[in-house]
Design a protein around this motif. Structure first.
Motif, PDB file in Angstrom:
ATOM      1  N   GLU A 132       0.835  -1.194   0.000  1.00 13.54           N
ATOM      2  CA  GLU A 132       0.000   0.000   0.000  1.00 13.54           C
ATOM      3  C   GLU A 132       0.880   1.258   0.000  1.00 13.54           C
ATOM      4  N   ILE A 133       0.328   2.304  -0.643  1.00 14.37           N
ATOM      5  CA  ILE A 133       1.064   3.565  -0.717  1.00 14.37           C
ATOM      6  C   ILE A 133       0.822   4.348   0.567  1.00 14.37           C
ATOM      7  N   SER A 134       1.892   4.790   1.142  1.00 18.57           N
ATOM      8  CA  SER A 134       1.785   5.547   2.397  1.00 18.57           C
ATOM      9  C   SER A 134       1.238   6.947   2.120  1.00 18.57           C
ATOM     10  N   ASN A 135       0.764   7.583   3.189  1.00 16.97           N
ATOM     11  CA  ASN A 135       0.230   8.942   3.064  1.00 16.97           C
ATOM     12  C   ASN A 135       1.295   9.922   2.591  1.00 16.97           C
ATOM     13  N   GLU A 136       2.520   9.671   3.019  1.00 15.26           N
ATOM     14  CA  GLU A 136       3.628  10.559   2.605  1.00 15.26           C
ATOM     15  C   GLU A 136       3.867  10.468   1.107  1.00 15.26           C
ATOM     16  N   GLU A 137       3.832   9.238   0.574  1.00 17.93           N
ATOM     17  CA  GLU A 137       4.028   9.052  -0.865  1.00 17.93           C
ATOM     18  C   GLU A 137       2.864   9.649  -1.659  1.00 17.93           C
ATOM     19  N   LYS A 138       1.635   9.500  -1.115  1.00 22.35           N
ATOM     20  CA  LYS A 138       0.480  10.098  -1.772  1.00 22.35           C
ATOM     21  C   LYS A 138       0.612  11.607  -1.826  1.00 22.35           C
ATOM     22  N   GLU A 139       1.094  12.174  -0.743  1.00 23.87           N
ATOM     23  CA  GLU A 139       1.277  13.630  -0.688  1.00 23.87           C
ATOM     24  C   GLU A 139       2.322  14.090  -1.695  1.00 23.87           C
ATOM     25  N   LYS A 140       3.420  13.312  -1.801  1.00 19.78           N
ATOM     26  CA  LYS A 140       4.455  13.639  -2.792  1.00 19.78           C
ATOM     27  C   LYS A 140       3.902  13.587  -4.207  1.00 19.78           C
ATOM     28  N   LYS A 141       3.078  12.568  -4.464  1.00 18.58           N
ATOM     29  CA  LYS A 141       2.497  12.399  -5.794  1.00 18.58           C
ATOM     30  C   LYS A 141       1.568  13.560  -6.136  1.00 18.58           C
ATOM     31  N   ARG A 142       0.759  13.973  -5.151  1.00 16.99           N
ATOM     32  CA  ARG A 142      -0.139  15.104  -5.366  1.00 16.99           C
ATOM     33  C   ARG A 142       0.642  16.390  -5.622  1.00 16.99           C
ATOM     34  N   ASN A 143       1.682  16.602  -4.853  1.00 17.46           N
ATOM     35  CA  ASN A 143       2.505  17.801  -5.031  1.00 17.46           C
ATOM     36  C   ASN A 143       3.179  17.822  -6.396  1.00 17.46           C
ATOM     37  N   LEU A 144       3.617  16.624  -6.842  1.00 20.28           N
ATOM     38  CA  LEU A 144       4.251  16.528  -8.157  1.00 20.28           C
ATOM     39  C   LEU A 144       3.260  16.864  -9.259  1.00 20.28           C
ATOM     40  N   GLU A 145       2.023  16.355  -9.120  1.00 20.69           N
ATOM     41  CA  GLU A 145       0.990  16.640 -10.121  1.00 20.69           C
ATOM     42  C   GLU A 145       0.651  18.118 -10.138  1.00 20.69           C
ATOM     43  N   LEU A 146       0.575  18.726  -8.958  1.00 20.34           N
ATOM     44  CA  LEU A 146       0.301  20.163  -8.882  1.00 20.34           C
ATOM     45  C   LEU A 146       1.422  20.978  -9.507  1.00 20.34           C
ATOM     46  N   LEU A 147       2.661  20.533  -9.275  1.00 18.23           N
ATOM     47  CA  LEU A 147       3.817  21.222  -9.839  1.00 18.23           C
ATOM     48  C   LEU A 147       3.798  21.144 -11.364  1.00 18.23           C
ATOM     49  N   ARG A 148       3.487  19.959 -11.898  1.00 14.99           N
ATOM     50  CA  ARG A 148       3.426  19.795 -13.354  1.00 14.99           C
ATOM     51  C   ARG A 148       2.297  20.626 -13.961  1.00 14.99           C
ATOM     52  N   ALA A 149       1.157  20.659 -13.278  1.00 12.42           N
ATOM     53  CA  ALA A 149       0.028  21.459 -13.759  1.00 12.42           C
ATOM     54  C   ALA A 149       0.394  22.942 -13.783  1.00 12.42           C
ATOM     55  N   GLU A 150       1.134  23.384 -12.755  1.00 11.88           N
ATOM     56  CA  GLU A 150       1.561  24.781 -12.698  1.00 11.88           C
ATOM     57  C   GLU A 150       2.566  25.086 -13.809  1.00 11.88           C
ATOM     58  N   GLU A 151       3.460  24.146 -14.077  1.00 15.27           N
ATOM     59  CA  GLU A 151       4.437  24.327 -15.156  1.00 15.27           C
ATOM     60  C   GLU A 151       3.727  24.432 -16.510  1.00 15.27           C
ATOM     61  N   ARG A 152       2.691  23.571 -16.708  1.00 12.73           N
ATOM     62  CA  ARG A 152       1.939  23.627 -17.966  1.00 12.73           C
ATOM     63  C   ARG A 152       1.211  24.957 -18.102  1.00 12.73           C
ATOM     64  N   ARG A 153       0.647  25.427 -16.990  1.00 13.10           N
ATOM     65  CA  ARG A 153      -0.074  26.704 -17.012  1.00 13.10           C
ATOM     66  C   ARG A 153       0.864  27.854 -17.349  1.00 13.10           C
ATOM     67  N   VAL A 154       2.045  27.846 -16.742  1.00 12.26           N
ATOM     68  CA  VAL A 154       3.039  28.900 -17.015  1.00 12.26           C
ATOM     69  C   VAL A 154       3.492  28.842 -18.467  1.00 12.26           C
ATOM     70  N   LEU A 155       3.723  27.611 -18.975  1.00  9.59           N
ATOM     71  CA  LEU A 155       4.158  27.445 -20.359  1.00  9.59           C
ATOM     72  C   LEU A 155       3.083  27.929 -21.331  1.00  9.59           C
ATOM     73  N   GLU A 156       1.824  27.576 -21.050  1.00 12.85           N
ATOM     74  CA  GLU A 156       0.730  28.019 -21.919  1.00 12.85           C
ATOM     75  C   GLU A 156       0.589  29.532 -21.904  1.00 12.85           C
ATOM     76  N   ALA A 157       0.765  30.132 -20.723  1.00  9.26           N
ATOM     77  CA  ALA A 157       0.690  31.592 -20.620  1.00  9.26           C
ATOM     78  C   ALA A 157       1.837  32.248 -21.388  1.00  9.26           C
ATOM     79  N   GLN A 158       3.023  31.643 -21.312  1.00 10.63           N
ATOM     80  CA  GLN A 158       4.179  32.167 -22.034  1.00 10.63           C
ATOM     81  C   GLN A 158       3.963  32.066 -23.539  1.00 10.63           C
ATOM     82  N   ILE A 159       3.433  30.904 -23.986  1.00  9.52           N
ATOM     83  CA  ILE A 159       3.158  30.707 -25.418  1.00  9.52           C
ATOM     84  C   ILE A 159       2.115  31.712 -25.903  1.00  9.52           C
TER      85      ILE A 159
END
Length: 350
Positions: A1-28
């Motif tokens: 089973e995935i621990s809560n800490e790993e789940k939190e890391k995964k969520r943060n990574l997804e949020l970071l990628r979403a923010e990077e995509r948003r910044v890239l789209e705004a730049q484009i």
């Protein structure tokens, strides 16, 4: 089973990628807007290009709508099963017999089209042989098929030729009076559509070049560069649609996409010829010959039918490529005018 800490890391990574995509789209989006403004200002100073678009639009066929594609399939199927050329292009004992067969075949073809659209009206036509109420409908249907062929030269290879032969006979002085209608209608172009809505001035707008430009891949372009070009084109289309509300957005987009189709045709067919000219000028000279790289040919050798020196062959190839590039540039114009000539009711071909 995935621990809560790993789940939190995964969520943060997804949020970071979403923010990077948003910044890239705004730049484009920002870079596309900047690029659009610069290109618009540059094209605005090039009056010759704007006049060129006005002339080109007169011969650029309008892209087919969804409903017109249904009509295309019907006409294509009807002409595909017709034996018109096989029946007509054979020796006849006299002209009257051939004319009678022509009329029979034309009537059968047109009756079939009407019956496919409305069975009851088709039965009525077969009884009274009166095509007058359907002249506009038949002309529209055949125009759709001809317009599609111009924009897709590789399609309808045998069907198009058969259709033109049939229409030539149908508009001739011997058949048209007996038929009672004229089934020829000039091709609908970008120019004629905009003219009918009193908005030809749209073709003078510098944005139209950006909105109809084809996005071509290149080794020097990054993915972001291509995305910026796509975004710039989308912004130009949206800006034109909002700027000119005297015509519906769908019709204006149809015109823009039709011009884009023409640009795509030129890039697919004319550009390779121009690239060949560049290669010829880059690797060969008309005045000097490198050992082993002479362009000279001799009649009878390796299939050659002419005898040319290196200089003569160089100019021969260059002029041939330049001529073909010029023909391709005006291919739609030549096609439009050829059809008007072939199907003219006033000066028909015998």
């Amino acid at each position: 089973e995935i621990s809560n800490e790993e789940k939190e890391k995964k969520r943060n990574l997804e949020l970071l990628r979403a923010e990077e995509r948003r910044v890239l789209e705004a730049q484009i989006a920002y870079e596309a807007a900047q690029s659009l403004a610069m290109m618009e200002a540059k094209i605005a100073t090039q009056g010759h290009k704007r006049q060129s678009m006005l002339d080109r639009a007169k011969y650029i066929p309008l892209r087919l709508t969804y409903e017109e594609r249904k009509t295309l399939r019907l006409v294509n199927a009807a002409i595909n099963v017709s034996d018109y050329t096989n029946v007509i292009d054979i020796p006849y004992k006299n002209k009257a017999k051939r004319q009678h067969t022509q009329l029979q075949q034309v009537v059968a073809f047109l009756s079939g089209l009407i019956s496919a659209v409305d069975y009851e009206k088709g039965q009525q036509v077969l009884q009274d042989r009166n095509f007058s109420p359907f002249q506009q409908m038949l002309a529209d249907m055949l125009e759709v098929a001809r317009r599609y062929k111009v924009t897709n030269p590789e399609k309808m290879r045998s069907e198009y030729g058969k259709l033109i032969y049939l229409m030539q006979d149908a508009v001739s002085d011997s058949i048209r009076p007996l038929l009672g209608i004229n089934i020829f209608k000039p091709m609908i172009t970008v120019y004629t559509l905009l003219e009918s809505h009193n908005c030809l001035h749209i073709l003078d707008d510098p944005l139209i070049y950006i909105a109809t430009d084809e996005i071509l891949p290149s080794k020097s372009k990054t993915r972001q560069d291509i995305q910026i070009e796509i975004k710039r084109k989308e912004k130009a289309i949206d800006k034109l649609v909002h700027k000119y509300n005297i015509i519906s957005g769908e019709l204006l987009k149809q015109c823009l996409y039709s011009i884009s189709d023409n640009n795509s045709f030129l890039n697919s067919n004319k550009k390779p010829v121009e690239d060949c000219i560049v290669l010829l000028q880059s690797y060969f000279s008309s005045v000097s010959v490198e050992p082993g790289y002479s362009l000279s040919i001799n009649e009878g050798a390796v299939g050659a039918r002419l005898t040319h020196t290196h200089e003569m062959q160089y100019h021969y190839v260059h002029q041939s490529l330049a001529l073909w590039a010029a023909i391709l540039q005006d291919m739609f114009r030549l096609w439009y005018l050829s059809e008007c000539d072939l199907l003219s009711p006033t000066t028909p071909y015998d």
